[in-house]
Enzyme design. Structure first.
Site, short mmCIF file in Angstrom:
data_model
loop_
_atom_site.label_atom_id
_atom_site.label_comp_id
_atom_site.label_asym_id
_atom_site.label_seq_id
_atom_site.Cartn_x
_atom_site.Cartn_y
_atom_site.Cartn_z
N GLY A 297 0.67 -0.95 0.37
CA GLY A 297 0.23 -0.29 -0.49
C GLY A 297 0.73 1.46 0.42
O GLY A 297 2.59 0.73 0.19
N PRO A 298 0.11 2.52 -0.51
CA PRO A 298 0.31 3.62 -0.47
C PRO A 298 1.45 3.78 0.97
O PRO A 298 0.93 2.66 1.90
CB PRO A 298 -0.03 4.60 -0.89
CG PRO A 298 -1.30 3.90 -1.08
CD PRO A 298 -1.35 2.34 -0.41
N LYS B 276 0.94 0.24 7.55
CA LYS B 276 1.12 -1.20 7.08
C LYS B 276 2.41 -1.32 8.32
O LYS B 276 1.68 -2.16 9.32
CB LYS B 276 1.85 -1.70 5.40
CG LYS B 276 1.56 -0.71 4.89
CD LYS B 276 2.54 -1.21 3.40
CE LYS B 276 3.03 0.05 3.19
NZ LYS B 276 2.80 1.07 3.38
N GLU C 82 -5.66 31.37 -12.44
CA GLU C 82 -5.73 30.80 -11.22
C GLU C 82 -7.35 30.77 -11.26
O GLU C 82 -7.92 29.86 -11.03
CB GLU C 82 -5.54 30.65 -10.02
CG GLU C 82 -3.38 30.19 -8.80
CD GLU C 82 -4.01 28.93 -9.61
OE1 GLU C 82 -4.76 27.32 -9.42
OE2 GLU C 82 -2.38 28.82 -9.77
P1 ADP Z 1 3.17 3.24 6.79
O1 ADP Z 1 3.95 1.65 6.88
O2 ADP Z 1 2.02 2.60 5.58
O3 ADP Z 1 3.91 3.90 5.66
P2 ADP Z 1 2.16 4.02 9.36
O4 ADP Z 1 1.58 2.51 9.94
O5 ADP Z 1 4.15 3.95 9.61
O6 ADP Z 1 2.54 3.61 7.64
O7 ADP Z 1 2.16 4.71 9.50
C1 ADP Z 1 2.98 6.10 10.07
C2 ADP Z 1 1.82 6.55 11.29
O8 ADP Z 1 0.39 7.32 10.83
C3 ADP Z 1 1.20 5.96 11.78
O9 ADP Z 1 2.23 5.59 13.11
C4 ADP Z 1 -0.19 6.40 12.73
O10 ADP Z 1 -0.32 6.97 14.11
C5 ADP Z 1 -0.38 6.82 11.61
N1 ADP Z 1 -1.53 5.97 10.65
C6 ADP Z 1 -1.08 5.77 9.23
N2 ADP Z 1 -3.14 4.42 9.21
C7 ADP Z 1 -3.19 4.73 10.59
C8 ADP Z 1 -4.91 4.45 10.30
N3 ADP Z 1 -5.25 3.19 9.90
N4 ADP Z 1 -5.28 4.01 11.78
C9 ADP Z 1 -4.34 4.48 12.95
N5 ADP Z 1 -3.06 5.62 12.54
C10 ADP Z 1 -2.89 6.01 10.82
ZN ZN Z 2 -2.19 26.01 -12.92
#
Ligand code: ADP
Ligand code: ZN
Ligand code: MG
Length: 607
Positions: free
Chosen positions: A204-205, A210, A427
């Site tokens: 995922g993005p 994740k 704009e």
């Molecule tokens: P990824 O690993 O997908 O890049 P992370 O798990 O590191 O993302 O997410 C970064 C932060 O964003 C997490 O520490 C959390 O605080 C927040 N976050 C992202 N998605 C969620 C979610 N679905 N629920 C709660 N917090 C989230």
């Molecule tokens: Zn423009």
């Protein structure tokens, strides 16, 4: 240079200073307590029988008198003097005659000092090596710990992450619940003949949670969690990464049941044999080791290996073969409902004004990831704190959102009046076209505040999430993109570099319409290939295009037609509503930001 050295080796300098001080002090101590007298004065006192005892040490004579005498107007009892270098053969017999107690000492007791001084450089060298070693240990491992397992084992009793901490991501949670069930009661599923995948890949993005999900699985199951990032395997020496992989799996076996989580696996899991610029021996060895470890352990060992990536397209296909990371769980950007949950989650402990409407905010944050939302609310809190407000208002959240969407405001930037007018019309062009076209996303806000990423921006948000794009929507979107450039040419009869980004995006989209979506006249219902959004070097180079040079030219022609159509539609709208364009541009120059409602009212559109 010296100053820097002193700062870095403060302990060394202190040690040297103490040493020098001791040396000097031991010298001084011998002389301060006694009066230095001449040799003849000494002889005179001996002849008088006034000398009680002396100590002879080399040429130095120290001694004490029976009764105080005066020398150079000073009274003394303790004295020191020197034997003449030519010697004095009669002295001893005189002393004997007067019954003076004579002590002799070896010429010097400084032998000890000599030993210390000669050993000192050696000691210093040892000491320096020791300090260097300690410093290297401080910096993540150092030379001596290479190859050791870098995974941090989280103590799950301390900070327990659970599924409650993850908002939205419903599908992922359901899939992962199976894993949790398995880890908590492995026998149950095995008795039923069920098989649990040992490798799970979260795709995922960035910022969609994740890493958080993986941690939550460990938390829910209450098992050990080995967390390592792909790049942690990489070291300067070939073979180290492979050793780390081996150690990681060994450690995990000792701690089973447990979860091994390899974050950002693309750092090591990139397709082998691809890429330019020499070999990637280290990475490939590490990957090979990982693959063989994955094959090597059995389902009954109760170890689940998870990994995460946002670039599944570049991963080596061998990684997702059955028995390895064969279960793929997609973690999408949050939907409107998910965003609402996330907003509730992150505002739980924050003080919000009553006017803040989270439902609306959830709708108006299309494309934001969980991390973005968290970041936005955090920014808003900081802003509110800076203004000494007890609670967060919508204005702060809006400002934080703009910052995330468009970058920091550039306060120092000074534009000329002419440049400002140009940006305002640009704009205004975007947003008017957006307002008039029925299939375009509604205009939310226009701004000509210069920011790090652009001189101005038109924000549009769809009323609902879109998962498929009809041709009409894409065509309108293209016309909106052209609106800026079009206004420039209509009003100023010129073109500016400010439209570079618009043109880039428009061209990319038009190419996709032709190549991938079969939306052009000549190639209708035909997918010619990929528009090559993220060309992965090495792979792409070897492959070449899937169509002929003649087709390639025809594609260019089609792209051009699509873009020209879009431009013509924009010009049609703007020239028909020229006065609205002027009004909106003026309004922008006056207020810098104009809300969507105002745009529609200037355009005379009732919604
Ligand atoms: P990824 O690993 O997908 O890049 P992370 O798990 O590191 O993302 O997410 C970064 C932060 O964003 C997490 O520490 C959390 O605080 C927040 N976050 C992202 N998605 C969620 C979610 N679905 N629920 C709660 N917090 C989230
Ligand atoms: Zn423009
Ligand atoms: Mg992550």
């Amino acid at each position: 240079m010296i100053k820097k050295y002193v700062q870095q080796n403060r302990q060394l300098v202190v040690l040297l200073a103490v040493f020098l001080f001791l040396l000097g002090w031991s010298y001084l101590a011998q002389y301060t307590s006694s009066t230095a007298i001449s040799y003849s004065e000494f002889l005179a006192q001996v002849d008088k029988g006034n000398v009680e005892q002396i100590t002879v040490k080399g040429e130095n004579i120290h001694g004490r008198l029976n009764t105080p005498a005066t020398f150079n107007d000073a009274s003394y009892t303790s004295f020191s003097t020197y034997l003449p270098s030519f010697g004095d053969p009669e002295l001893m017999s005189k002393l004997k005659q007067q019954g003076v107690q004579v002590n002799t000492e070896p010429k010097s007791d400084r032998i000890l000092w000599y030993i210390v001084i000669s050993l000192l450089p050696l000691l210093l060298i040892f000491w320096l090596i020791f300090m260097q070693y300690k410093r290297m240990q401080g910096q993540g491992g150092g030379l001596f710990s290479i190859g050791q397992n870098q995974a941090r084992q989280y103590d799950h009793s301390q900070e327990k992450t659970t599924f409650d901490d993850v908002a939205g991501a419903q599908e992922a949670k359901i899939e992962l619940q199976e894993v949790v069930d398995y880890l908590t009661d492995p026998d149950k599923i095995q008795d039923m003949g069920g098989k649990i995948p040992k490798g799970i890949m979260l795709v995922g993005p960035p910022g969609t949670g994740k890493t958080l999900l993986a941690r939550a699985v460990a938390g829910e199951a209450g098992v050990a969690f080995f967390n390592i990032t792909g790049s942690d395997f990489m070291e300067m020496f070939v073979g180290v990464g492979a050793k780390r992989v081996r150690n990681l799996f060994q450690d995990a076996r000792k701690n089973a049941p447990c979860i091994i989580f390899i974050d950002e696996i693309d750092a090591i899991g990139r397709r082998r044999g691809a890429g330019l610029g020499g070999g990637h021996d280290e990475r490939e060895q590490t990957l090979n080791q990982l693959l063989s470890e994955l094959d090597g352990f059995e389902a009954h060992e109760n170890i689940i290996v998870m990994c995460a990536t946002n670039r599944p397209d570049i991963l080596d296909p061998a990684l997702s073969r059955p028995g390895r990371f064969d279960r793929r769980i997609i973690v999408e950007l949050p939907s409107t409902q998910d965003r609402l949950e996330l907003l509730h989650l992150y505002t739980r402990e924050k003080q919000l004004d009553d006017e803040v409407d989270l439902d609306r905010l959830a709708r108006e944050t299309q494309g934001f990831s969980g991390a973005d939302l968290e970041n936005m609310l955090n920014e808003a809190t900081l802003l509110a704190a800076r203004e000494d407000r007890g609670s967060i208002s919508h204005a702060e959240i809006e400002a934080a959102r703009d910052k995330i969407l468009m970058g920091l405001k550039r306060h120092g930037l000074v534009m000329t009046e002419g440049e400002k007018r140009m940006v305002a019309y640009h704009e205004a062009g975007h947003s008017l076209v957006g307002a008039f076209l029925p299939n375009a996303d509604p205009v939310y806000k226009v701004s000509i505040v210069p920011r790090s990423q652009s001189m101005g921006a038109t924000q549009q948000f769809p009323e609902q999430e879109r998962y498929i794009y009809p041709r009409e929507y894409l065509q309108d979107k293209l016309a909106v993109m052209m609106g800026g450039r079009c206004a420039e040419s209509l009003v100023f009869d010129t073109a500016t570099s400010g439209a570079a980004n618009d043109l880039q995006q428009a061209t990319k989209m038009a190419r996709k319409m032709v190549l991938e979506w079969g939306m052009s006249g000549q190639f209708e219902h035909m997918a010619l290939g990929s528009a090559g959004e993220q060309v992965f070097l090495g792979e792409e180079l070897g492959k070449g295009k899937e169509y002929s040079e003649a087709t390639s030219q025809a594609v260019d022609k089609e792209v051009e037609t699509i873009l020209r159509d879009a431009f013509d539609r924009a010009r049609d709208i703007l020239s028909r509503h020229r006065s609205a364009l002027d009004d909106l541009a003026q309004s922008l120059l006056d207020h810098e930001e104009v809300a969507g409602e105002k745009v529609y009212s200037i355009a005379g559109i009732s919604r």
